[in-house]
Enzyme design. Structure first.
Site, short mmCIF file in Angstrom:
data_model
loop_
_atom_site.label_atom_id
_atom_site.label_comp_id
_atom_site.label_asym_id
_atom_site.label_seq_id
_atom_site.Cartn_x
_atom_site.Cartn_y
_atom_site.Cartn_z
N LEU A 33 0.82 -1.21 0.00
CA LEU A 33 0.00 0.00 0.00
C LEU A 33 0.86 1.27 0.00
CD1 LEU A 33 -2.84 -0.97 2.54
CD2 LEU A 33 -2.68 -1.43 0.08
N HIS A 37 -3.39 4.25 -2.37
CA HIS A 37 -4.36 3.43 -1.62
C HIS A 37 -4.92 4.22 -0.44
CE1 HIS A 37 -1.68 0.20 -3.39
NE2 HIS A 37 -2.87 -0.17 -3.81
N SER A 185 2.46 3.86 -7.71
CA SER A 185 2.18 2.46 -8.08
C SER A 185 3.04 1.58 -7.19
CB SER A 185 2.57 2.23 -9.55
OG SER A 185 2.71 0.84 -9.80
#
Ligand code: PAF
Length: 284
Positions: A33, A37, A185
């Site tokens: 995460l 997120h 990412s």
């Protein structure tokens, strides 16, 4: 924050939420995460109800030569980030919970899953559709939170929900970016220092393309040449595909008469990254 592994424990948490009239707000993830997120979890938290985050590295959405085995797994850090962002429960099922009979029954994402990303990652969106359907059924999610960075995934999942007559609402949360524009990412952590610096060319190219479109260039081929020129200025980056698509059907657009999506996948060194941007032509 509650930690859940088994389906029975998940069902008990969901049952309590339903009994206390709380909406189930679901953020599915594959872990590792990051702030992108966190933005999904914070959006869910702001909407109220039970904020449920799943962490499951789904084997069926990885191709045979992809990074399933080395996909980053960071359970301790994931729990800390989810707690800080406001999650109520973290569900980390085992592969045998999600695929109790092995990976047999499989949904097809159809034509939407065969283009762009799907053309280079055959079967990827079938795996995504399959696991998202399972996670939605198991969690009884009222609202599903997805990141705009995986634009094609948002289109595939919206269609999946419609096709399966599910009532889950989808909320798409804007991409979170580094100061130089690189979309966050989980795969960014694979980048070397030089690749990390070079990777910003992808979002630079997308922004340049969006500006040209806003300035009145409607020809998709001209917009794409510009996009490729900007990205191509960075020798460490190799574009795998770049296209302009209808935002709902994902069909290629040749003339920008309405808002469309520019989609890019590129290798930066050995790391494959994707990104996208909304193109809005000026009103005539
Ligand atoms: O976007 C992801 O992280 C995954 O594709 C998802 C939606 C969690 C399904 O495995």
């Amino acid at each position: 924050m509650i930690h859940i592994e088994s389906l029975a424990a998940l069902r008990a948490v969901v049952r309590d939420a339903v009994a206390s009239r709380q909406a189930v707000r679901f953020v599915p993830t594959m872990g590792a995460l990051h702030d992108g997120h966190a933005a999904l979890i914070r959006a869910a938290r702001a909407d109220g109800g039970l904020v449920l985050v799943s962490v499951f590295v789904n084997p069926t959405q990885f191709g045979p030569n992809e990074d399933f085995a080395r996909y980053p797994r960071t359970p301790g850090a994931d729990a800390a980030l989810a707690t800080k962002a406001g999650a109520d429960a973290l569900w980390a099922p085992l592969v045998e919970d999600v695929y109790p009979a092995g990976p047999s029954a499989r949904l097809s994402a159809g034509a939407l899953g065969a283009v762009w990303e799907g053309a280079f990652r055959p079967g990827h969106f079938d795996g995504v559709a399959t696991v998202v359907a399972k996670l939605l059924v198991a969690s009884g999610a009222d609202v599903l939170y997805l990141g705009e960075k995986d634009y094609q995934q948002t289109v595939v999942v919206r269609r999946l929900i419609r096709d399966l007559l599910l009532t889950t609402e989808v909320r798409v949360v804007p991409t979170v970016r580094e100061p130089d524009g690189l979309a966050l990412s989980s795969r960014n952590r694979y980048l070397s220092a030089d690749d990390r610096r070079a990777a910003a060319a992808i979002s630079r190219g997308l922004r340049a393309c969006a500006k040209l479109a806003a300035d009145g260039e409607r020809r998709a081929d001209a917009l794409l040449v510009h996009l490729q020129d900007v990205i191509g200025g960075e020798p460490r980056v190799t574009v795998q595909y770049a296209g302009i698509a209808d935002p709902d059907t994902l069909e290629p657009v040749t003339l920008l008469n309405a808002p469309a999506r520019a989609l890019v996948a590129a290798y930066v060194g050995a790391t494959r990254l994707i990104d996208n941007i909304l193109l809005v032509p000026p009103t005539p």
